[in-house]
Design an enzyme around this catalytic site. Structure first.
Site, PDB file in Angstrom:
ATOM      1  N   ASP A  17     -23.814 -36.825 -42.867  1.00 41.04           N
ATOM      2  CA  ASP A  17     -24.737 -35.729 -43.170  1.00 41.04           C
ATOM      3  C   ASP A  17     -24.037 -34.380 -43.194  1.00 41.04           C
ATOM      4  OD1 ASP A  17     -26.433 -37.884 -42.881  1.00 41.04           O
ATOM      5  OD2 ASP A  17     -27.945 -36.785 -41.760  1.00 41.04           O
ATOM      6  N   ARG A  28     -29.046 -28.069 -27.189  1.00 35.84           N
ATOM      7  CA  ARG A  28     -29.129 -27.222 -28.376  1.00 35.84           C
ATOM      8  C   ARG A  28     -28.841 -25.742 -28.111  1.00 35.84           C
ATOM      9  NH1 ARG A  28     -27.737 -31.621 -30.188  1.00 35.84           N
ATOM     10  NH2 ARG A  28     -29.178 -32.864 -31.428  1.00 35.84           N
ATOM     11  N   ASP A  40     -35.133 -30.201 -33.624  1.00 36.56           N
ATOM     12  CA  ASP A  40     -33.840 -29.529 -33.488  1.00 36.56           C
ATOM     13  C   ASP A  40     -33.699 -28.313 -34.393  1.00 36.56           C
ATOM     14  OD1 ASP A  40     -32.801 -30.976 -31.422  1.00 36.56           O
ATOM     15  OD2 ASP A  40     -31.713 -32.394 -32.673  1.00 36.56           O
ATOM     16  N   SER A  57     -31.158 -43.783 -35.782  1.00 36.29           N
ATOM     17  CA  SER A  57     -30.244 -42.661 -35.609  1.00 36.29           C
ATOM     18  C   SER A  57     -30.058 -42.382 -34.131  1.00 36.29           C
ATOM     19  CB  SER A  57     -30.786 -41.411 -36.309  1.00 36.29           C
ATOM     20  OG  SER A  57     -31.974 -40.970 -35.690  1.00 36.29           O
TER      21      SER A  57
END
Length: 407
Positions: free
Chosen positions: A17, A99, A128, A182
């Site tokens: 990605d 994050r 996210d 994922s």
């Protein structure tokens, strides 16, 4: 028309990605891309990300691979653990808490290299994107943010692979098929979601788990460990002092061996939908339970109960990406104030998926527990049981008045 983007800092893993994003940014925006890869203890070799970025034309001095493990645990995980934070009663916030640190470092690098934008690979359906971008704007209100998944037309895995092949981007063999799920990992946890996990009725397949052994395959003999705390932070395991990241890594290994910290959860995402995820948080689970145990000895009832009332709000702030908000900082100040006396040791038994508190102690100057007062034996006058009668009558007064009125 807004000013053109000249240089952008991309949160870059080196995977499919973000590699596609790197090339897409170069093409779509005609800008220079700076890559940033954070080592948060995800357990992957990160140097291949450097080679891949160089292959795609990123200048060596614009490739950042930073070891942030100690900062992550010391300045993010431990403050959260002081709060006993869990989202919706179960989730130990392993993805959420990583994050803000990534966002902070991206903004720092942007200032260092003179970038006018930052970019991430989060999709438009997830939490996210919110967490990254709230962090960016809190730290640099004027930064430009590029979120490719909200802009491009590469809406499937096959389209990503086609783009990669068309632009000579290496694609690993295991990435060519449809991904069964994922994952995201750091030193605190591993999360898995999507594909085979999307039906919440179906049990999580064994092959999804990567951080823990199955509880039924764990050792048949329990293991006892001791965790020492000082002012609310874990400092040692079995009497051996460790740095924050080293300590969490050690607890991860202990938890892994005994199948501790698995969670199958349907949660409410900030963006509005429900999602099903599987989380493995072995060391974090041990830390969470141990911290509550030492607080039980050292924290006043009023302070402890107030912390429990504040905790869901604090956890929600982290989950929603508001780590850098004034309300989270206000709550953190209150939480940290409560931890001044939270010093002691906790003994735990690890056995087949269970983490059980079997002992706790605290130095006299920190301890509020008194065996002399609580004993069922003769307390030598330490507590006059006759005082309880007045206490009960005062607390019963309003109930008696209500009862007489409503009789």
């Amino acid at each position: 028309m807004s000013d053109p983007i000249k240089r952008v800092v991309l949160a870059y893993s080196g995977g499919l990605d973000t590699s596609v994003i790197l090339k897409w940014l170069q093409q779509e925006y005609g800008c220079e891309v700076v890559t940033f890869t954070a080592d948060l203890g995800q357990g992957e070799e990160l140097e291949p990300a450097r080679a891949k970025a160089e292959l795609m034309g990123v200048r060596p001095e614009h490739i950042f691979i930073d070891d942030l493990k100690e900062e992550f645990v010391r300045d993010y995980v431990f403050p959260m653990m002081r709060a006993n934070a869990v989202y919706e009663g179960l989730y130990l916030l392993g993805t959420s808490i990583a994050r803000p640190l990534i966002a902070k470092r991206q903004i720092e690098i942007a200032a260092q290299v003179g970038a006018d934008a930052v970019s991430h690979g989060a999709t438009g359906k997830g939490n996210d994107q919110v967490r990254f971008e709230l962090g960016y704007y809190a730290l640099n209100p004027d930064i430009k943010v590029i979120a490719p998944w909200r802009e491009w037309d590469l809406t499937s895995r096959s389209r990503l692979i086609e783009f990669a092949e068309a632009h000579q981007i290496p694609v690993a063999k295991d990435k060519r098929g449809e991904a069964p799920f994922s994952t995201d990992a750091n030193l605190l946890h591993t999360s898995s979601e999507g594909k085979v996990l999307e039906d919440p009725w179906e049990e999580v397949p064994d092959y999804v788990f990567s951080r823990t052994v199955a509880p039924e395959d764990a050792p048949d003999m329990a293991q006892h460990i001791t965790v020492d705390f000082e002012r609310g932070d874990a400092m040692a395991v079995d009497g051996v002092g460790m740095t924050p990241a080293t300590l969490l890594a050690h607890l991860n290994e202990l938890g892994r061996a005994h199948g501790i910290g698995r969670l199958d959860l349907v949660e409410n995402r900030f963006v509005g939908m429900k999602s099903r995820g599987m989380y493995e948080t072995p060391g974090g689970t041990v830390l969470h339970l141990a911290h509550r145990a030492v607080e039980a000895l050292t924290l006043d009832r009023g302070a402890a109960h107030l912390k429990d009332e504040l905790m869901p709000r604090y956890a929600e702030l982290i989950y929603n990406g508001l780590w850098f908000s004034p309300e989270r900082e206000m709550l953190q100040a209150a939480i940290d104030h409560s931890q001044r006396q939270v010093t002691g040791a906790v003994r735990l038994k690890l056995y087949k998926g269970g983490c059980h508190i079997v002992g706790r102690s605290a130095p006299v100057k920190h301890n509020l527990y008194s065996a002399d007062i609580v004993t069922f034996e003769d307390d030598q006058g330490a507590y006059d049981q006759r005082d309880a009668a007045g206490f009960i009558k005062l607390n019963a007064l309003r109930l008696r008045l209500l009862g007489r009125r409503d009789r």
